[in-house]
Structure formats: structure tokens, C-alpha cells
Write a protein that holds these residues in place. Structure first.
Motif, PDB file in Angstrom:
ATOM      1  N   ILE A   1       0.827  -1.203   0.000  1.00 39.02           N
ATOM      2  CA  ILE A   1       0.000   0.000   0.000  1.00 39.02           C
ATOM      3  C   ILE A   1       0.864   1.258   0.000  1.00 39.02           C
ATOM      4  CG2 ILE A   1      -1.531   1.366   1.488  1.00 39.02           C
ATOM      5  CD1 ILE A   1      -3.029  -1.124   2.153  1.00 39.02           C
ATOM      6  N   LEU A   2       2.040   1.158   0.618  1.00 39.55           N
ATOM      7  CA  LEU A   2       2.920   2.330   0.692  1.00 39.55           C
ATOM      8  C   LEU A   2       3.221   2.899  -0.691  1.00 39.55           C
ATOM      9  CD1 LEU A   2       5.539   1.652   3.519  1.00 39.55           C
ATOM     10  CD2 LEU A   2       3.777   3.408   3.438  1.00 39.55           C
ATOM     11  N   LYS A   3       3.257   2.016  -1.685  1.00 40.58           N
ATOM     12  CA  LYS A   3       3.522   2.481  -3.046  1.00 40.58           C
ATOM     13  C   LYS A   3       2.439   3.461  -3.500  1.00 40.58           C
ATOM     14  CE  LYS A   3       5.878  -1.780  -4.119  1.00 40.58           C
ATOM     15  NZ  LYS A   3       5.663  -3.149  -4.622  1.00 40.58           N
ATOM     16  N   VAL A   4       1.183   3.161  -3.139  1.00 38.27           N
ATOM     17  CA  VAL A   4       0.075   4.059  -3.467  1.00 38.27           C
ATOM     18  C   VAL A   4       0.189   5.356  -2.678  1.00 38.27           C
ATOM     19  CG1 VAL A   4      -2.441   4.350  -3.405  1.00 38.27           C
ATOM     20  CG2 VAL A   4      -1.449   2.099  -3.922  1.00 38.27           C
ATOM     21  N   THR A   5       0.512   5.220  -1.378  1.00 41.10           N
ATOM     22  CA  THR A   5       0.393   6.381  -0.489  1.00 41.10           C
ATOM     23  C   THR A   5       1.595   7.315  -0.564  1.00 41.10           C
ATOM     24  OG1 THR A   5       1.308   5.103   1.338  1.00 41.10           O
ATOM     25  CG2 THR A   5      -1.078   5.125   1.109  1.00 41.10           C
ATOM     26  N   GLN A   6       2.668   6.898  -1.266  1.00 38.16           N
ATOM     27  CA  GLN A   6       3.811   7.816  -1.378  1.00 38.16           C
ATOM     28  C   GLN A   6       3.492   9.002  -2.283  1.00 38.16           C
ATOM     29  OE1 GLN A   6       7.075   5.227  -2.253  1.00 38.16           O
ATOM     30  NE2 GLN A   6       7.782   5.211  -0.128  1.00 38.16           N
ATOM     31  N   ASN A   7       2.460   8.864  -3.139  1.00 35.75           N
ATOM     32  CA  ASN A   7       1.953   9.974  -3.944  1.00 35.75           C
ATOM     33  C   ASN A   7       1.379  11.043  -3.003  1.00 35.75           C
ATOM     34  OD1 ASN A   7       0.353  11.692  -5.453  1.00 35.75           O
ATOM     35  ND2 ASN A   7      -0.509  10.056  -6.740  1.00 35.75           N
ATOM     36  N   LYS A   8       1.891  12.268  -3.107  1.00 40.45           N
ATOM     37  CA  LYS A   8       1.525  13.315  -2.147  1.00 40.45           C
ATOM     38  C   LYS A   8       0.059  13.736  -2.249  1.00 40.45           C
ATOM     39  CE  LYS A   8       5.882  14.528  -0.676  1.00 40.45           C
ATOM     40  NZ  LYS A   8       6.587  15.226   0.373  1.00 40.45           N
ATOM     41  N   GLU A   9      -0.569  13.431  -3.375  1.00 43.67           N
ATOM     42  CA  GLU A   9      -1.989  13.754  -3.554  1.00 43.67           C
ATOM     43  C   GLU A   9      -2.883  12.877  -2.675  1.00 43.67           C
ATOM     44  OE1 GLU A   9      -3.092  15.850  -6.771  1.00 43.67           O
ATOM     45  OE2 GLU A   9      -1.217  16.559  -5.840  1.00 43.67           O
ATOM     46  N   VAL A  10      -2.319  11.721  -2.296  1.00 48.26           N
ATOM     47  CA  VAL A  10      -3.140  10.723  -1.587  1.00 48.26           C
ATOM     48  C   VAL A  10      -3.257  11.073  -0.099  1.00 48.26           C
ATOM     49  CG1 VAL A  10      -3.263   8.297  -0.888  1.00 48.26           C
ATOM     50  CG2 VAL A  10      -2.540   8.900  -3.204  1.00 48.26           C
ATOM     51  N   ILE A  11      -4.498  11.058   0.410  1.00 49.91           N
ATOM     52  CA  ILE A  11      -4.703  11.130   1.856  1.00 49.91           C
ATOM     53  C   ILE A  11      -4.698   9.696   2.369  1.00 49.91           C
ATOM     54  CG2 ILE A  11      -6.286  11.738   3.721  1.00 49.91           C
ATOM     55  CD1 ILE A  11      -7.261  14.062   1.971  1.00 49.91           C
ATOM     56  N   SER A  12      -3.715   9.378   3.236  1.00 48.25           N
ATOM     57  CA  SER A  12      -3.582   7.987   3.664  1.00 48.25           C
ATOM     58  C   SER A  12      -4.043   7.771   5.098  1.00 48.25           C
ATOM     59  CB  SER A  12      -2.132   7.525   3.527  1.00 48.25           C
ATOM     60  OG  SER A  12      -2.037   6.213   4.045  1.00 48.25           O
ATOM     61  N   PHE A  13      -5.045   6.913   5.235  1.00 48.11           N
ATOM     62  CA  PHE A  13      -5.430   6.403   6.554  1.00 48.11           C
ATOM     63  C   PHE A  13      -4.911   4.972   6.709  1.00 48.11           C
ATOM     64  CE2 PHE A  13      -9.259   9.212   5.505  1.00 48.11           C
ATOM     65  CZ  PHE A  13      -8.724  10.328   6.151  1.00 48.11           C
ATOM     66  N   ALA A  14      -3.917   4.624   5.850  1.00 43.65           N
ATOM     67  CA  ALA A  14      -3.483   3.223   5.765  1.00 43.65           C
ATOM     68  C   ALA A  14      -2.400   2.879   6.789  1.00 43.65           C
ATOM     69  CB  ALA A  14      -2.981   2.923   4.353  1.00 43.65           C
ATOM     70  N   GLY A  15      -1.398   3.720   6.917  1.00 47.15           N
ATOM     71  CA  GLY A  15      -0.267   3.365   7.767  1.00 47.15           C
ATOM     72  C   GLY A  15      -0.617   3.351   9.238  1.00 47.15           C
ATOM     73  N   GLY A  16       0.379   3.113  10.063  1.00 50.91           N
ATOM     74  CA  GLY A  16       0.197   3.174  11.513  1.00 50.91           C
ATOM     75  C   GLY A  16       1.232   4.124  12.085  1.00 50.91           C
ATOM     76  N   LEU A  17       1.416   5.263  11.398  1.00 52.63           N
ATOM     77  CA  LEU A  17       2.469   6.192  11.815  1.00 52.63           C
ATOM     78  C   LEU A  17       1.975   7.122  12.914  1.00 52.63           C
ATOM     79  CD1 LEU A  17       3.986   7.362   8.390  1.00 52.63           C
ATOM     80  CD2 LEU A  17       4.559   5.353   9.752  1.00 52.63           C
ATOM     81  N   PRO A  18       2.787   7.319  13.953  1.00 51.20           N
ATOM     82  CA  PRO A  18       2.476   8.360  14.930  1.00 51.20           C
ATOM     83  C   PRO A  18       2.530   9.719  14.239  1.00 51.20           C
ATOM     84  CG  PRO A  18       4.336   7.005  15.679  1.00 51.20           C
ATOM     85  CD  PRO A  18       4.061   6.637  14.265  1.00 51.20           C
ATOM     86  N   ASN A  19       1.837  10.692  14.779  1.00 50.25           N
ATOM     87  CA  ASN A  19       1.944  12.050  14.258  1.00 50.25           C
ATOM     88  C   ASN A  19       3.340  12.589  14.564  1.00 50.25           C
ATOM     89  OD1 ASN A  19       1.700  14.843  13.721  1.00 50.25           O
ATOM     90  ND2 ASN A  19      -0.515  14.662  13.958  1.00 50.25           N
ATOM     91  N   PRO A  20       4.074  12.999  13.528  1.00 51.71           N
ATOM     92  CA  PRO A  20       5.460  13.441  13.774  1.00 51.71           C
ATOM     93  C   PRO A  20       5.561  14.654  14.699  1.00 51.71           C
ATOM     94  CG  PRO A  20       4.825  13.806  11.460  1.00 51.71           C
ATOM     95  CD  PRO A  20       3.752  12.972  12.097  1.00 51.71           C
ATOM     96  N   ILE A  21       4.464  15.427  14.828  1.00 54.77           N
ATOM     97  CA  ILE A  21       4.569  16.550  15.768  1.00 54.77           C
ATOM     98  C   ILE A  21       4.596  16.064  17.221  1.00 54.77           C
ATOM     99  CG2 ILE A  21       3.489  18.169  14.134  1.00 54.77           C
ATOM    100  CD1 ILE A  21       0.995  18.223  15.760  1.00 54.77           C
ATOM    101  N   SER A  22       4.367  14.762  17.404  1.00 58.25           N
ATOM    102  CA  SER A  22       4.431  14.210  18.767  1.00 58.25           C
ATOM    103  C   SER A  22       5.849  13.811  19.183  1.00 58.25           C
ATOM    104  CB  SER A  22       3.512  12.991  18.878  1.00 58.25           C
ATOM    105  OG  SER A  22       4.083  11.880  18.215  1.00 58.25           O
ATOM    106  N   PHE A  23       6.840  13.879  18.267  1.00 57.11           N
ATOM    107  CA  PHE A  23       8.198  13.475  18.652  1.00 57.11           C
ATOM    108  C   PHE A  23       8.873  14.617  19.430  1.00 57.11           C
ATOM    109  CE2 PHE A  23       8.179  11.140  14.297  1.00 57.11           C
ATOM    110  CZ  PHE A  23       7.335  10.179  14.788  1.00 57.11           C
ATOM    111  N   PRO A  24       9.453  14.324  20.603  1.00 55.92           N
ATOM    112  CA  PRO A  24      10.116  15.380  21.403  1.00 55.92           C
ATOM    113  C   PRO A  24      11.519  15.657  20.868  1.00 55.92           C
ATOM    114  CG  PRO A  24      10.239  13.289  22.564  1.00 55.92           C
ATOM    115  CD  PRO A  24       9.497  13.007  21.280  1.00 55.92           C
ATOM    116  N   ILE A  25      11.583  16.263  19.683  1.00 56.33           N
ATOM    117  CA  ILE A  25      12.844  16.368  18.944  1.00 56.33           C
ATOM    118  C   ILE A  25      13.917  17.130  19.716  1.00 56.33           C
ATOM    119  CG2 ILE A  25      13.903  17.261  16.822  1.00 56.33           C
ATOM    120  CD1 ILE A  25      11.265  16.733  15.415  1.00 56.33           C
ATOM    121  N   GLU A  26      13.560  18.308  20.238  1.00 57.09           N
ATOM    122  CA  GLU A  26      14.585  19.112  20.917  1.00 57.09           C
ATOM    123  C   GLU A  26      15.099  18.427  22.176  1.00 57.09           C
ATOM    124  OE1 GLU A  26      16.308  21.723  19.859  1.00 57.09           O
ATOM    125  OE2 GLU A  26      15.223  21.362  17.984  1.00 57.09           O
ATOM    126  N   ALA A  27      14.183  17.802  22.908  1.00 53.64           N
ATOM    127  CA  ALA A  27      14.605  17.095  24.126  1.00 53.64           C
ATOM    128  C   ALA A  27      15.502  15.904  23.774  1.00 53.64           C
ATOM    129  CB  ALA A  27      13.378  16.628  24.913  1.00 53.64           C
TER     130      ALA A  27
END
Lengths: 392, 392
Positions: free
Chosen positions: A20-46
């Protein structure tokens, strides 16, 4: 010369999500397929601060080979958190650090499963587990997952019929359904398992992400001998560092898991273990998790509300109390795989139900992830999907 | 209830080196037992700069889930280095990043080995490989390792007798012996394998660490179809980040290895892949490796000279041209395990030969590591060992 490959690999499928990732790598696609955390949740600076501190304080030690069991301070922190959250008496010796909790499944497969051993799994169940354990060529038996957990009668019958080696569960915000086991179901499952020698796996990557209702005790925490908990920092700190763990007080099993870990990759990335441990020591994880929960609560509400607004009334969904997924069921006679193809053309993606079952079937269910899109994108995606459903 | 464990785990031994670690953690002990790189060889400041740059330039992307195959720029850098060093035409698609090259062995076991398949390994052979592949329950056959590589007659006979699934080799500065295959032996092995469907593994963690003589081409680089190279950053950058790789142009095999990798841990620590890639892009790895080689040349000379000075004349040793180990052979009728016990009392440790053999035997050989002690410590350790040998 395909005959040179092992039987186990010939019988193990590529992950559907990968395809499915092959389909969802297209930026036009809204993907509810993966199981990715929201990247804004990563404590990058810490984490950046922690990695610099780890280098400054530990020097070359942070870059050397390390013990198979994992970094002792990190194992202590994990044990302390179980004590704090659930009153569980866990020692660092009961914790083995793994390369993500996906590796935990592989190590358990290595230590426990002989070819054709019977194992029980939720129906539908986590596809990563089906894939990991398939390599050890067991006989899978799916146990229906109801609104409040496993179907107890089916479980009891399967325990009697198969004397299974293990039972795999995700009791909190299950993958793929988002469902959570009730307190009563947990107790009933524990009592049933006490009469057997079946190992219980409680895979709990999402347990910290409860945004409604209250935490419930683990199934195995009522004194079950062959109890195995799996945990992970992937959904609460970062998935890219692949730091998970196995917790079990069954020391004979732990001994075998350590041999399996040693043979599999010697030890988990030591630098990252040090970084996560330093992050935990210098930051308020509870505060950080509160932010993630608030974010996911908003996103899950956005999805549920959009579905109620735009989907036809004959489509059922689960209402998650936490985690990352909800589960939709189409009317009888509808194929979610067919819907997937139609939806791809409208640039919206999800995971059809098929790969979450251990038997071949045509599914009318599908999994939706809400953690990796903002609320507006979720509404737009659900609108697109509703259009496809109505026009099919 | 040991009967619940898998047969594979019951038949796999704990690493002998693990057990030895208990002895060597005592600070009084001079240990030639481990296989640790000298920590002064880790480019700590450059790695620190790289990790900060990775965070600044990539933000959350460096902390998210990533592809199973590995970080594309890193795979390109590895491919480019094979081209530069050996003129090999390798594409990034021929490279799979693994959690250390120990994991490469596990993935190959998963993809290729059925229970009771025959496999060939150097005698003596790397104990980590014996352990990793034991989990797939093959029949091991040891092929004697001579001064210039495998005994060709034994190899030819074993290929005919067993039609083995694979042959495992460490052609450069072999573990445990420190021996290196001659150019002629490499060519002869390649020609022999071309007449079979046996896969060839060339495990090459030390190949960059040649401090005398000249680099020799890989055995499989002469057009062998089922050729697999294993590589690692553990000995040239840092072992703690567990970044290794599999290189094979056999695309059908690569496809199966990717499934195995996905099932085993989804993907290798992504942040560390980015850091190593950034390090390679901004630093002169050749210059760094020159420093390591100069250090190890000095340390290996210190050990060889101390042995010539203090050991009795009836003990044979190998003279390594690179890598981390040398191999000693005691007079007939002497047990190296017995010597190990006596040496422990004198606070000096090594690895007795036994775990490097796939059959049960009493060994009069042992492995000495020279990379993790300075020259003075090496001399003192060899003196202690000489005393034990003479007094036994």
C-alpha cells in the motif's frame, strides 16, 4: 531456483501495508493506511539535548558493544513505570530490550514455536504478528474479537481442542479494530489460562495513549505464570530508534529469549537506548504523553464525526478509547478490497481487512488510522471515501 | 515446563563469550577474550556533529518509521565504496541494511535453511554464526581452514556429498584464526561453487582493517550467481549503533531477505542510519581507517612479539595481516579449556577453541584478541599467560 528457499519464507507473505505504501507515497493521496504516529508528537529538541548529554557524559562507552539484555538504567526505568502505573512488581531482570516490539514477536517465535504448534490470535489480528510468527510455521486459530474482548466461549473451546502454545492479544486499543478488553473479560481470560500451560502475550504499544475511560490492569497481572508483556517507545517517544521490550517474570522463558536475542542481533542499538534513558531521566514523560493523547483525541473525534456526517448509515464503526485506529464494517456482500481500488483512484487509502485474518476470506471490513493527518485532512479524506462508497 | 520450548532453542547454546564476560568484568583481569574494537578508534566528535546536523536538517523525519530496505543515501554510499575499492558494480537495490551483520546471518537462516539442510562452515568457524544458524536446525559440516584458506579437496568432497544449501566464510582475517584466503584459493573456491547451487556467504567485518599485504578480490566477485557479502560499520565507525548490511545481486534472494527483515524488526534504527550516512558524507573514512589500522598493527605486533619472547617454543600462532585476532595452538594432549581455568586465576582471559567447532571435541587451540588493550597491557597479559602455560 526457488526450490532453494526455506519453506517458512515461501509461506510468509509480504506485508500488505508495504504494498500500500507504493500508493500512499503519492503526495496527492490522503492515507489512513499506515500506523504512523503524528510526527509533531516526537520530542525532537529534548532528544537532541539527550543525545549530546549522552556523548558528553559517556564518551566512547555509548558507542561500544553492549549487553544482550539491554541498558540497565533503561530497564530500571521501564520496571519503575510498571510499578507506578499498575503497582506491578517488576525487576530489571524481567525486562529484555528489543529492536522494536516487532522483534519481540520474532524472539518469542524462536523460543517457543515448533512447526505445526497451535497458536491463538484475535480475529481480526495484528498483521505484523501474523507475519512474524508465520516464519515459525504454526497452525493459527483465530478467536473472534467482540466489542469487549475475545469471545470467551470460543477461547475456552480452542484451549481445550488445541492445547495451544500461545495466545496473542492486544488488550488496549487493539490493532486493527481499536477495541479494548473490559475488566471482566481480562479476569475471565486469566482464570481460563491458569488452567493451561499456554503462554499469554499482551502486546501493548498503545496502552499509554488512552484518551477516554480508565486504565485497566493487564490480563496476566493476576498471577499468571506464563505471562508476557510487550512494550515500546515507538508511539510515545520515537519509532525510528526501534526501542521496545519484553517483560516476563517467567525466568526460564527469559533465559531462552536472551539466547534468541543474542543469536538474532547481539543487542539492541546501544546509543539509542542511552538516549531514551537520558530523555526519560530529564523530562516528564507523563506530560509529553498528555499532549499526544490530547492530539489523538481531537483527531479521532474528527474522524468519527466526519464518518457520522458523510458515510451512509449502514456502515458500522468502532469508537476507540485510545490508540491509533478505528475499524469499519461495510454492508454484507461488499468487498473492502474492491473499495480500496476505487478509493485509490480518488486519492484516499486505508487497509482492507484481508491481511488481518489468518485464513483466506473476502472481507467487508477495513482499518482507518487517524494519527498521521490533521483534522481538516481527515475530514477531506473521509468525504472522498464517502463519495466512493456511495458511487460504487 | 521446559517441554514448552521450541526444539531449536533447546539445541542452541548460550554464547561462550557471554559466559566469559562474567570473568572479564573484574577490572583486575586482562582480557584477550572479547572482540571489542579499541574505543579510541570511535570518531566520537564527528558522530556528535553528524547527529546534530541530522536533527537540524531532517527534523521529525529522522525519528519516524522508515523503509525496510534501509536509508537510500546510506545504501548508495555502501555501493559506491564497493565500486571504489574493488570495481564492483553494486546498486543500492543490492543492499539491505541490517541491525548489525549478526542480523544478516539470522535473515539468511530464515530465508534459506530448512531443518536438516546441510551447510558448510570453516573449521574452526565464527561462533556467532554457529549460534545464529543453529536456530534453523541445519546439519553443520566443518571444512578445515588451512594457512591460505579452505582445504579445497575437503570442500569439493563436501559439495558432492551433501549438496549444501550454503557455505559460510570469513575470507579476510578470519574469526577466530586471523587467517586470510590467498587469491588462488579464492579463485578455486569460486570455480568449484559455480558448478553447484550452493549459496556463498562472505562475511567481511574486518576487510577494511588490513595492516599488511594487499586487498584481495571477493570470492564471489568472479560472477558467482548465489553470492552474498556481509558488511558492517561496527569495526570502522561504531559497533553500538548496530549498522550492518547484506549485499547480493541475487534479486530473488533479496526479495526473500526483505520479507524476513520486515517480519524480524520492520527496519533498522533509522536515526542511526542517518547519522552514519551523514558521517560518511562529511568525513574522510579512509583517513579514519588508516588510524585504526596503524593502531591495530602496533597492537598485533606487540602481541606477536610478546608471545615470541615469553611463550614456550612449542606453541604455534598465526600472524594476522589485519583484523582483530590471532590463534594459538598448544602442544598435543593439552586442553585449552583447562588452561582457561588456570589463566582465570592469574587474571588473564582468552577464548578456548571449543565454541568455534560445530562438533564436540577437546581443543588445544585458543583465540587471542589484541584490539582492546594497549601494547603494555598486552605484554603484561601475555607474560601472565606464559607463566600459566609453563607452570601447568
Amino acid at each position: 531456483m526457488s526450490e532453494m528457499f526455506s519453506n517458512r519464507i515461501l509461506n510468509t507473505k509480504k506485508s500488505f501495508i508495504r504494498e500500500i505504501l507504493k500508493v500512499t507515497q503519492n503526495k496527492e493521496v490522503i492515507s489512513f493506511a499506515g500506523g504512523l504516529p503524528n510526527p509533531i508528537s516526537f520530542p525532537i529538541e529534548a532528544l537532541k539535548t539527550s543525545m549530546n548529554r549522552v556523548v558528553d557524559e559517556n564518551g566512547s562507552n555509548a558507542f561500544q558493544y553492549a549487553t544482550t539484555e539491554g541498558y540497565l538504567p533503561l530497564r530500571e526505568q521501564i520496571a519503575t513505570r510498571y510499578k507506578k502505573r499498575f503497582g506491578l512488581e517488576v525487576s530489571p531482570n524481567d525486562i529484555l530490550i528489543t529492536s522494536g516490539s516487532q522483534q519481540a514477536l520474532d524472539l518469542i517465535g524462536k523460543a517457543l514455536i515448533n512447526k505445526d504448534d497451535h497458536i491463538l490470535i484475535e480475529k481480526p489480528g495484528y498483521l505484523g504478528t501474523i507475519q512474524a510468527l508465520s516464519l515459525y510455521e504454526p497452525q493459527f486459530h483465530g478467536i473472534n474479537l467482540l466489542e469487549d474482548g475475545l469471545d470467551i466461549q470460543s477461547l475456552e473451546a480452542a484451549l481445550k481442542a488445541y492445547a495451544p502454545k500461545l495466545l496473542y492479544t492486544v488488550p488496549n486499543f487493539q490493532n486493527p479494530t481499536g477495541l479494548t478488553y473490559s475488566k471482566e473479560k481480562r479476569e475471565a481470560i486469566c482464570e481460563l489460562l491458569k488452567t493451561t500451560s499456554t503462554y499469554l502475550i499482551e502486546d501493548d504499544p498503545y496502552g499509554e495513549l488512552r484518551f477516554s475511560g480508565e486504565d485497566l490492569p493487564y490480563i496476566g497481572s493476576r498471577g499468571l505464570e506464563h505471562s508476557i508483556l510487550l512494550g515500546s517507545f515507538s508511539k510515545i517517544v520515537t519509532p525510528g530508534m526501534r526501542i521496545g521490550w519484553i517483560c516476563t517474570k517467567d525466568s526460564k522463558l527469559m533465559d531462552k529469549l536472551i539466547i534468541a536475542k543474542q543469536a538474532s542481533d547481539l543487542h539492541t542499538n546501544f546509543f539509542s537506548q542511552c538516549v531514551i534513558s537520558d530523555y526519560l531521566a530529564h523530562n516528564d514523560l507523563d506530560e509529553h504523553i498528555r499532549k499526544i493523547k490530547s492530539l489523538y483525541k481531537e483527531q479521532s473525534s474528527a474522524m468519527v464525526n466526519a464518518i457520522k456526517t458523510y458515510f451512509p448509515g449502514n456502515i458500522q464503526i468502532t469508537i476507540p478509547e485510545g490508540g491509533m485506529f478505528l475499524w469499519a464494517t461495510l454492508p454484507e456482500g461488499t468487498s473492502s478490497l474492491e473499495l480500496f481500488d476505487l478509493a485509490s483512484k480518488e486519492n484516499v487509502a486505508f487497509v482492507p481487512g484481508e491481511p488481518f485474518y489468518t485464513e483466506e476470506l473476502t472481507s467487508r471490513t477495513f482499518r482507518l488510522n487517524y494519527t498521521n493527518s490533521d483534522s481538516e485532512t481527515i475530514e477531506e479524506g473521509i468525504k472522498r471515501l464517502a463519495k466512493v462508497i456511495k458511487n460504487r
